[in-house]
Scaffold this motif. Structure first.
Motif, short mmCIF file in Angstrom:
data_model
loop_
_atom_site.label_atom_id
_atom_site.label_comp_id
_atom_site.label_asym_id
_atom_site.label_seq_id
_atom_site.Cartn_x
_atom_site.Cartn_y
_atom_site.Cartn_z
N GLN A 49 3.92 10.82 -0.53
CA GLN A 49 4.05 9.37 -0.63
C GLN A 49 5.02 8.87 0.43
O GLN A 49 6.14 9.37 0.53
CB GLN A 49 4.54 8.98 -2.02
CG GLN A 49 3.57 9.34 -3.15
CD GLN A 49 4.13 9.03 -4.52
OE1 GLN A 49 5.12 8.33 -4.67
NE2 GLN A 49 3.49 9.58 -5.55
N PRO A 50 4.62 7.89 1.24
CA PRO A 50 5.46 7.46 2.37
C PRO A 50 6.88 7.07 2.00
O PRO A 50 7.83 7.41 2.73
CB PRO A 50 4.69 6.26 2.94
CG PRO A 50 3.28 6.50 2.55
CD PRO A 50 3.34 7.17 1.21
N GLU A 51 7.06 6.35 0.89
CA GLU A 51 8.40 5.90 0.55
C GLU A 51 9.24 6.98 -0.11
O GLU A 51 10.47 6.98 0.01
CB GLU A 51 8.32 4.68 -0.39
CG GLU A 51 7.76 3.45 0.29
CD GLU A 51 7.77 2.23 -0.63
OE1 GLU A 51 7.83 1.11 -0.09
OE2 GLU A 51 7.69 2.40 -1.87
N TRP A 52 8.59 7.91 -0.83
CA TRP A 52 9.33 8.87 -1.64
C TRP A 52 9.53 10.22 -0.96
O TRP A 52 10.35 11.02 -1.41
CB TRP A 52 8.63 9.08 -2.98
CG TRP A 52 8.83 7.91 -3.89
CD1 TRP A 52 7.92 6.94 -4.20
CD2 TRP A 52 10.04 7.55 -4.57
NE1 TRP A 52 8.49 6.02 -5.04
CE2 TRP A 52 9.77 6.36 -5.28
CE3 TRP A 52 11.30 8.12 -4.65
CZ2 TRP A 52 10.74 5.73 -6.07
CZ3 TRP A 52 12.27 7.50 -5.43
CH2 TRP A 52 11.98 6.32 -6.12
N THR A 92 8.94 -4.29 -0.97
CA THR A 92 7.82 -3.36 -1.08
C THR A 92 7.03 -3.71 -2.34
O THR A 92 7.60 -3.92 -3.41
CB THR A 92 8.29 -1.89 -1.06
OG1 THR A 92 7.17 -1.02 -1.25
CG2 THR A 92 9.35 -1.60 -2.08
N LEU A 93 5.72 -3.85 -2.17
CA LEU A 93 4.84 -4.40 -3.19
C LEU A 93 4.18 -3.28 -3.99
O LEU A 93 3.44 -2.47 -3.44
CB LEU A 93 3.78 -5.28 -2.53
CG LEU A 93 4.36 -6.42 -1.67
CD1 LEU A 93 3.25 -7.14 -0.92
CD2 LEU A 93 5.15 -7.40 -2.52
N GLY A 97 0.77 -1.24 0.00
CA GLY A 97 0.00 0.00 0.00
C GLY A 97 0.80 1.28 0.00
O GLY A 97 0.29 2.32 0.42
N ALA A 98 2.05 1.25 -0.48
CA ALA A 98 2.81 2.49 -0.54
C ALA A 98 2.22 3.46 -1.56
O ALA A 98 2.36 4.67 -1.41
CB ALA A 98 4.27 2.20 -0.87
N HIS A 99 1.60 2.92 -2.61
CA HIS A 99 0.89 3.74 -3.60
C HIS A 99 -0.57 3.32 -3.60
O HIS A 99 -0.89 2.14 -3.83
CB HIS A 99 1.50 3.57 -4.99
CG HIS A 99 2.80 4.28 -5.17
ND1 HIS A 99 3.82 3.81 -5.97
CD2 HIS A 99 3.25 5.44 -4.64
CE1 HIS A 99 4.84 4.65 -5.93
NE2 HIS A 99 4.52 5.64 -5.12
N ALA A 100 -1.45 4.27 -3.40
CA ALA A 100 -2.87 3.96 -3.24
C ALA A 100 -3.47 3.29 -4.46
O ALA A 100 -4.39 2.48 -4.35
CB ALA A 100 -3.64 5.25 -2.94
N ASN A 101 -2.97 3.60 -5.65
CA ASN A 101 -3.54 3.08 -6.89
C ASN A 101 -2.96 1.72 -7.28
O ASN A 101 -3.23 1.24 -8.38
CB ASN A 101 -3.30 4.06 -8.03
CG ASN A 101 -1.82 4.28 -8.32
OD1 ASN A 101 -1.08 4.73 -7.45
ND2 ASN A 101 -1.37 3.96 -9.52
N GLU A 102 -2.19 1.10 -6.40
CA GLU A 102 -1.56 -0.19 -6.68
C GLU A 102 -2.02 -1.19 -5.62
O GLU A 102 -1.30 -1.47 -4.66
CB GLU A 102 -0.03 -0.03 -6.70
CG GLU A 102 0.44 0.97 -7.76
CD GLU A 102 1.92 1.31 -7.67
OE1 GLU A 102 2.61 0.75 -6.80
OE2 GLU A 102 2.38 2.14 -8.48
N PRO A 103 -3.24 -1.73 -5.77
CA PRO A 103 -3.88 -2.43 -4.66
C PRO A 103 -3.53 -3.89 -4.48
O PRO A 103 -3.95 -4.49 -3.49
CB PRO A 103 -5.38 -2.29 -5.01
CG PRO A 103 -5.40 -2.27 -6.52
CD PRO A 103 -4.14 -1.53 -6.92
N THR A 104 -2.75 -4.48 -5.38
CA THR A 104 -2.50 -5.92 -5.29
C THR A 104 -1.75 -6.30 -4.01
O THR A 104 -1.97 -7.38 -3.45
CB THR A 104 -1.69 -6.40 -6.51
OG1 THR A 104 -2.36 -6.00 -7.70
CG2 THR A 104 -1.53 -7.90 -6.51
#
Length: 416
Positions: free
Chosen positions: A129-132, A163-164, A61-68
């Motif tokens: 963005q948490p990671e960036w 990180t997924l 969930g680091a990027h909201a639009n990447e839900p897998t």
């Protein structure tokens, strides 16, 4: 491409409920705890399996639009519980969602098409963005999600952080902050078995050396950036925070819709000319969104919510990126790389248009229908150009899970 996915992406609440049930079933092995809160006060949860000092940290969930990734962390956690050898001397820790605020704004849990996906699209600007955020903000201005993530890294000192991530249309690839010998083979085998193309020329890893098809290793410090205008630097992100403890990060990307156009290593007949054409289209599409934004701004009466901030941030990246593509020699001359850049160039204005559309729909603005037509046209053109085919969610999750486990086993061998 238009079929309803067999499963749907879990919400953050569903992730927490399932993780809590796992912890209740195996209290001697599993724990679930809160490690921080988001800017809006939403809890950040960590599921841990095992208590060994040697640790793997998996971030979803680091990027909201990447839900897998949310579904993947549950899959890997269950696998670790049932396969005791994976816990042999190793504890596993799963951050269920690094950005719950963002996840609350991206509202397409079961997209039927690329257009449907963009109707509820949200991706925050880089500094949020948490990671960036560490690559764009000073330490005293980092968001609490970033501080929670780096804090758990400081506590666990993992030999591996995974990180997924994911992409809308394309293939699968891995980015490594240090090489993991042996990972490329199981990664490629999994992708082939599940009919997922390997993105051999990812624009996200432009100029990075490869240890195998689709497995990219961060260049040494001082290496020039392929896109000098881009504000982020992976070496300043949370991916590198594990290096202070001798660890490394693997970023595992998987597509929602697959395209074989990003899996063609053959030389492109004219890569520089193609890049210039893609830059010109990027500028044209962006200007179309900017004209609608300029017309609507006086009617928005000072609105500055997350959707509008994110849309404007994405638009601001375009001039520099288009100049990079126009004036810089391509770092990769393959058809796969040009295809990846083509997809990247379609995403930026499409995402900005989608988020601006949502802003205007909320205020019933007269420009909202025009933007919805634009988002529909660009989404359909994107899907058609790339012959996009839906990757069943269970295949997305299985491939990502296999790659996580393979990375953990091979990196453990490297660390011992």
């Amino acid at each position: 491409m238009s079929l309803l996915p067999e499963l749907r992406y879990p919400t953050v609440t569903e992730l927490v409920v399932t993780a809590r049930a796992l912890a209740a079933q195996r209290p001697g092995v599993c724990t679930l705890r809160q490690i921080g809160v988001s800017r809006a006060g939403r809890p950040l949860h960590l599921l841990s399996v095992g208590r060994a000092r040697r640790a793997v940290l998996v971030v979803a969930g680091a990027h909201a639009n990447e839900p897998t990734g949310g579904a993947t962390v549950l899959s890997v956690a269950e696998r670790v519980l049932h396969e005791g050898e994976l816990r042999d001397g190793t504890s596993w820790h799963f951050l269920l969602c690094a950005d719950p605020d963002g996840a609350s704004l991206h509202v397409t849990p079961a997209p039927r098409s690329l257009f449907d996906y963009h109707l509820g699209f949200y991706r925050p600007p880089g500094p949020e963005q948490p990671e960036w955020s560490p690559s764009e903000l000073p330490p005293d201005r980092l968001p609490p999600e970033t501080r929670a993530l780096t804090g758990i890294i400081d506590e666990l000192r993992p030999y591996l952080q995974v990180t997924l991530h994911g992409t809308d249309v394309g293939g699968s690839w891995v980015q490594l902050t240090k090489d993991v010998p042996g990972l490329a083979e199981p990664f490629a085998k999994s992708a082939a078995e599940l009919n997922i193309p390997v993105e051999t020329g990812s624009s996200d890893a432009a100029g990075w050396p490869a240890s195998g098809p689709g497995v990219h290793v961060m260049p040494a410090p001082g290496a020039g950036a392929a896109y000098p205008s881009m504000p982020d630097d992976a070496r300043c992100s949370t991916w590198y925070h594990v290096h202070r403890y001798g660890g490394l990060t693997a970023v595992v990307e998987v597509p929602m819709w697959a395209s074989d156009l990003v899996d063609d290593p053959a030389p492109h007949p004219a890569p520089a000319a193609a890049m210039r054409q893609l830059a010109a289209r990027l500028l044209r599409n962006t200007r179309e969104v900017e004209r609608i934004l300029a017309d609507a701004l006086p009617r928005l009466d000072g609105t500055d919510g997350p959707l509008l901030r994110a849309a404007r941030w994405g638009l601001e990246l375009v001039p520099g990126l288009a100049a990079d593509w126009t004036h810089t020699t391509p770092v990769n001359g393959s058809r796969a790389y040009v295809g990846s850049v083509d997809a990247f160039g379609r995403r930026l204005p499409l995402r900005a248009a989608a988020m601006l559309m949502r802003v205007l729909q909320e205020t019933d603005d007269r420009a909202a229908p025009r933007l919805e037509r634009l988002v529909a046209t660009w989404s359909h053109a994107f899907a058609e150009r790339f012959r996009a085919r839906w990757v069943p969610l269970e295949h997305q999750v299985e491939h990502q899970s296999r790659t996580v486990v393979a990375a953990a086993l091979h990196a453990r061998d490297r660390a011992t």
